[in-house]
Structures are given as structure tokens and as C-alpha cells.
Write a protein that holds these residues in place. Sequence first.
Motif, PDB file in Angstrom:
ATOM      1  N   ARG A 135      18.459 -13.945  -3.272  1.00  0.00           N
ATOM      2  CA  ARG A 135      17.915 -15.388  -2.957  1.00  0.00           C
ATOM      3  C   ARG A 135      16.712 -15.678  -3.625  1.00  0.00           C
ATOM      4  NH1 ARG A 135      19.202 -12.242   1.349  1.00  0.00           N
ATOM      5  NH2 ARG A 135      16.933 -12.099   1.813  1.00  0.00           N
ATOM      6  N   PRO A 136      17.025 -15.911  -4.912  1.00  0.00           N
ATOM      7  CA  PRO A 136      15.757 -16.300  -5.867  1.00  0.00           C
ATOM      8  C   PRO A 136      14.987 -17.503  -5.416  1.00  0.00           C
ATOM      9  CG  PRO A 136      17.917 -17.446  -6.679  1.00  0.00           C
ATOM     10  CD  PRO A 136      18.328 -16.289  -5.710  1.00  0.00           C
ATOM     11  N   GLU A 137      15.435 -18.379  -4.423  1.00  0.00           N
ATOM     12  CA  GLU A 137      14.644 -19.389  -4.025  1.00  0.00           C
ATOM     13  C   GLU A 137      13.569 -19.190  -3.060  1.00  0.00           C
ATOM     14  OE1 GLU A 137      17.887 -19.110  -1.110  1.00  0.00           O
ATOM     15  OE2 GLU A 137      17.870 -18.958  -3.535  1.00  0.00           O
ATOM     16  N   GLN A 138      13.851 -17.840  -2.513  1.00  0.00           N
ATOM     17  CA  GLN A 138      13.047 -17.521  -1.280  1.00  0.00           C
ATOM     18  C   GLN A 138      11.852 -16.733  -1.541  1.00  0.00           C
ATOM     19  OE1 GLN A 138      15.260 -14.752   1.460  1.00  0.00           O
ATOM     20  NE2 GLN A 138      13.349 -14.554   2.787  1.00  0.00           N
ATOM     21  N   ASP A 139      10.840 -17.227  -0.932  1.00  0.00           N
ATOM     22  CA  ASP A 139       9.363 -16.671  -1.254  1.00  0.00           C
ATOM     23  C   ASP A 139       9.250 -15.722  -0.011  1.00  0.00           C
ATOM     24  OD1 ASP A 139       8.702 -18.020  -3.486  1.00  0.00           O
ATOM     25  OD2 ASP A 139       8.249 -19.884  -2.314  1.00  0.00           O
ATOM     26  N   PRO A 140       8.218 -14.809  -0.340  1.00  0.00           N
ATOM     27  CA  PRO A 140       7.706 -13.689   0.778  1.00  0.00           C
ATOM     28  C   PRO A 140       6.715 -14.529   1.944  1.00  0.00           C
ATOM     29  CG  PRO A 140       6.273 -13.686  -1.240  1.00  0.00           C
ATOM     30  CD  PRO A 140       7.405 -14.646  -1.744  1.00  0.00           C
ATOM     31  N   PRO A 141       6.766 -14.251   2.853  1.00  0.00           N
ATOM     32  CA  PRO A 141       5.992 -14.917   3.889  1.00  0.00           C
ATOM     33  C   PRO A 141       4.623 -15.168   3.703  1.00  0.00           C
ATOM     34  CG  PRO A 141       6.355 -12.593   4.636  1.00  0.00           C
ATOM     35  CD  PRO A 141       7.009 -12.839   3.308  1.00  0.00           C
ATOM     36  N   VAL A 142       3.962 -16.099   4.354  1.00  0.00           N
ATOM     37  CA  VAL A 142       2.701 -16.644   4.216  1.00  0.00           C
ATOM     38  C   VAL A 142       2.357 -17.378   2.968  1.00  0.00           C
ATOM     39  CG1 VAL A 142       0.258 -16.254   5.040  1.00  0.00           C
ATOM     40  CG2 VAL A 142       2.119 -14.776   5.833  1.00  0.00           C
ATOM     41  N   VAL A 143       2.452 -16.595   1.989  1.00  0.00           N
ATOM     42  CA  VAL A 143       1.831 -17.395   0.655  1.00  0.00           C
ATOM     43  C   VAL A 143       3.253 -17.096  -0.414  1.00  0.00           C
ATOM     44  CG1 VAL A 143      -0.428 -17.142   1.020  1.00  0.00           C
ATOM     45  CG2 VAL A 143       0.588 -15.001  -0.106  1.00  0.00           C
ATOM     46  N   PRO A 144       3.367 -17.719  -1.507  1.00  0.00           N
ATOM     47  CA  PRO A 144       4.602 -17.728  -2.284  1.00  0.00           C
ATOM     48  C   PRO A 144       4.218 -16.612  -3.726  1.00  0.00           C
ATOM     49  CG  PRO A 144       3.421 -19.689  -2.738  1.00  0.00           C
ATOM     50  CD  PRO A 144       2.704 -19.219  -1.504  1.00  0.00           C
ATOM     51  N   TYR A 145       3.441 -15.679  -3.306  1.00  0.00           N
ATOM     52  CA  TYR A 145       2.929 -14.760  -4.105  1.00  0.00           C
ATOM     53  C   TYR A 145       2.909 -13.291  -3.710  1.00  0.00           C
ATOM     54  CZ  TYR A 145       0.999 -19.036  -6.054  1.00  0.00           C
ATOM     55  OH  TYR A 145       0.716 -20.141  -6.497  1.00  0.00           O
ATOM     56  N   HIS A 146       3.220 -12.315  -4.623  1.00  0.00           N
ATOM     57  CA  HIS A 146       3.373 -10.887  -4.481  1.00  0.00           C
ATOM     58  C   HIS A 146       2.107 -10.105  -4.807  1.00  0.00           C
ATOM     59  CE1 HIS A 146       7.726 -10.969  -3.454  1.00  0.00           C
ATOM     60  NE2 HIS A 146       7.372 -12.214  -4.103  1.00  0.00           N
ATOM     61  N   ASP A 147       1.497  -9.196  -4.166  1.00  0.00           N
ATOM     62  CA  ASP A 147       0.447  -8.590  -4.623  1.00  0.00           C
ATOM     63  C   ASP A 147       0.694  -7.097  -4.990  1.00  0.00           C
ATOM     64  OD1 ASP A 147      -2.049  -6.662  -4.285  1.00  0.00           O
ATOM     65  OD2 ASP A 147      -3.024  -8.089  -3.284  1.00  0.00           O
ATOM     66  N   LEU A 148       0.839  -6.548  -6.184  1.00  0.00           N
ATOM     67  CA  LEU A 148       1.286  -5.432  -6.516  1.00  0.00           C
ATOM     68  C   LEU A 148       0.504  -4.311  -5.839  1.00  0.00           C
ATOM     69  CD1 LEU A 148       1.335  -5.945 -10.349  1.00  0.00           C
ATOM     70  CD2 LEU A 148       3.242  -5.752  -8.916  1.00  0.00           C
ATOM     71  N   ARG A 149      -0.456  -4.330  -5.165  1.00  0.00           N
ATOM     72  CA  ARG A 149      -1.168  -3.179  -4.146  1.00  0.00           C
ATOM     73  C   ARG A 149      -0.314  -3.113  -3.116  1.00  0.00           C
ATOM     74  NH1 ARG A 149      -6.793  -6.129  -4.082  1.00  0.00           N
ATOM     75  NH2 ARG A 149      -5.464  -7.995  -3.494  1.00  0.00           N
ATOM     76  N   THR A 150       0.256  -4.308  -2.483  1.00  0.00           N
ATOM     77  CA  THR A 150       1.193  -4.124  -1.261  1.00  0.00           C
ATOM     78  C   THR A 150       2.456  -3.599  -1.976  1.00  0.00           C
ATOM     79  OG1 THR A 150      -0.282  -6.183  -0.242  1.00  0.00           O
ATOM     80  CG2 THR A 150       2.139  -5.733   0.645  1.00  0.00           C
ATOM     81  N   LEU A 151       3.043  -4.158  -2.891  1.00  0.00           N
ATOM     82  CA  LEU A 151       4.313  -3.663  -3.409  1.00  0.00           C
ATOM     83  C   LEU A 151       4.223  -2.128  -3.528  1.00  0.00           C
ATOM     84  CD1 LEU A 151       6.754  -5.077  -4.398  1.00  0.00           C
ATOM     85  CD2 LEU A 151       6.234  -4.539  -6.749  1.00  0.00           C
ATOM     86  N   ALA A 152       3.133  -1.692  -4.277  1.00  0.00           N
ATOM     87  CA  ALA A 152       3.135  -0.076  -4.443  1.00  0.00           C
ATOM     88  C   ALA A 152       3.226   0.619  -3.082  1.00  0.00           C
ATOM     89  CB  ALA A 152       1.868   0.044  -5.204  1.00  0.00           C
ATOM     90  N   GLU A 153       2.606  -0.114  -1.979  1.00  0.00           N
ATOM     91  CA  GLU A 153       2.433   0.805  -0.555  1.00  0.00           C
ATOM     92  C   GLU A 153       4.212   0.731  -0.043  1.00  0.00           C
ATOM     93  OE1 GLU A 153      -1.392  -0.072   1.694  1.00  0.00           O
ATOM     94  OE2 GLU A 153      -0.739  -1.935   0.945  1.00  0.00           O
ATOM     95  N   ALA A 154       4.606  -0.578  -0.237  1.00  0.00           N
ATOM     96  CA  ALA A 154       6.004  -0.824   0.151  1.00  0.00           C
ATOM     97  C   ALA A 154       6.953   0.247  -0.885  1.00  0.00           C
ATOM     98  CB  ALA A 154       6.678  -2.243  -0.172  1.00  0.00           C
TER      99      ALA A 154
END
Length: 321
Positions: A135-154
Motif C-alpha cells: 500500500r504505497p500510498e499509506q503513511d505510518p501513524p501520526v507523522v508521514p516519516y519514519h525514524d531509523l532508530r525506531t525501525l531498528a528497534e522493530a
Amino acid sequence: MTTHPAEAGRAEHYAEFYGLRQLPGPEVLVVLGNCQSEALRQLIASDPGDSGIPPTVRVPPVFELTERDLPHLLRVLASTSMLVAQPVRAGYRGMPLGTDQLAARLPSRSTVVRIPVLYDSALFPWMVTIRHPARPEQDPPVVPYHDLRTLAEAATELDGGPRAADQPAAVRLPLAPERIRQLAEQSLGRMLARERAHGTVAFAERLRDVTVPAFHTINHPANQVLALLAAVVRSQLGADPAVVLPERTLLGEVLAPLEPQVLAALGLEGPPRTGWTVGGVQVSEAEVRAAQLEWYRMNPEVVEAGVDRHRQLMADLGLGA
């Protein structure tokens, strides 16, 4: 036939584009590109008494244009004597919206100024964009940006590691000043490379002279940066480069945190921001992190795609994945 209120509101917002009002003159200036284009249009036309710039027309950003919009766009281009455009590839979204394709539809004596897309991660070395594979049109919740620090935790969780802590550390990723400056130079280098590749006006080097935070997010420049580019465009068009800055923040819908370690390393003036501002509402970084971690847990394919795309940057930041 009933028109949906949202469609009616959009048509009124772009009334000249949709022919609800006449074009403001026999010759017009159009700025076409992403979300930055409307802010630039306002600054380029910020002196209404300037005879060197024709009246401008507000047009939708290119990513919002549909097949139904093409006749309206072609009608406006037929009266466009000055086109200011960001690079758009030919056949974008299956339509003839490429910069060269649109330039070919202009009157023969029209002027085209190609401008770069302003995208800089110097202030936010961990902020990226990632497209959902399904779903390329879908953003993550709250803000439409990703944080690599959070991505690494995930990613750690996805690989069977421990669950991320409920609360982030006060400084989520301490970085040496030299590393922050190195990453900022790499970001500038990418902007310079894009300028050369697309044959746009030279602009990125001017960011070295900006002494305040230049971006609100990686793709939303501050007013001062937009004004610098607008001045370059006006000069290219043979007009006085002076730009009148508005009091409001032009691209301020989302303001990202500004960490003291980054500001200090880059020698920038201005206070840090401890959290996000979204639509004028303060949102803590912990809230954004928690919402996006939960979203990653429900969308592991995004984690895999993000790690695959940004593996080198994660390694440069010292983030294991």
C-alpha cells in the motif's frame, strides 16, 4: 449531479486552474512540482507590483493530478510564458506529466526554469521515507516519516530479539559531532548530484550560508530556504531577486524535533525542539515512537523493506538491523 463538498472545495481552491475563474492575464507563470511548489509560487510572486513577473496561477501538486485534470493543465500551459518546474520523469503515474513533456506544450517563446527538489537530512540524520510494499500510498501513524532508530528497534523484535522499551532514552542515539557533520555533508552531496543529474539551477551550496535550522522535516524547507530559491528563480527570469517573506510559516504543518547535539554539531542558531508539532498540536516523540512501533508490528513487511532500502545509512548511524 451532486458535487462532494471536498471536490467543490478543491475546485474553488484551484478556481483559475479549473476554469471557474478566468486566468489572471493573457500570460501567466506556473510553478509545478511537489508540495514545495505552492510555497515557492507565493514567494516568486510576493511583489504584486513587479512588472517583470507575470501573474501566477495556483495548480495542484503533480502527485495529486489525475487524468481528469489533464485538459485543465493543458489549457493553463497554453497561456504559460514562464514555467518553473521540479524534475518529473516522463510518463509519471501513467500520464504525460514529465517536465520535458510539459515544456513541449508551452508557447514557443516561453521560459522554463528547472529547480531542484529540496530534500535535506542534515538536521534529521535518522529521518527517512519508506513506501509500504503493498500500500504505497499509506503513511505510518501520526507523522508521514519514519525514524531509523525506531525501525531498528522493530527489526530487532522481528528477528526474535527483546521487545522495545516502553519509553525512549533521553538521547535516543548519541552521535559524535564529526559524524553528524559527515552525514550532513553526505546529504548536501546528494542534493548537488541531483542538481547536476537533472540540469536544475545551482542552489544546494547556498545552504552552507544558512545559520538557522533550514528544514522543518527532510522535505519541508524553512521560509528562509524557500526565499533563497525563489530569489534564484526570479534572477533567472530577469526580475529583481528581492522576495517578501510572509510572517506565517509556509510549510509548517509538521515540525520535527530538533536535537541539541545536531544543532551544536552544525553550529546552528535557534532553540531545540523536544517533540513534534502536527497541525499546530504538540506531540511527544515518545507518542510517535509508540504508535509507529505498534504499526511496524502489524506491518512487518514495511520493516523489511525499510531495512533493505536504508541498510547503509543505518550502518553509518551505528544502528544494528
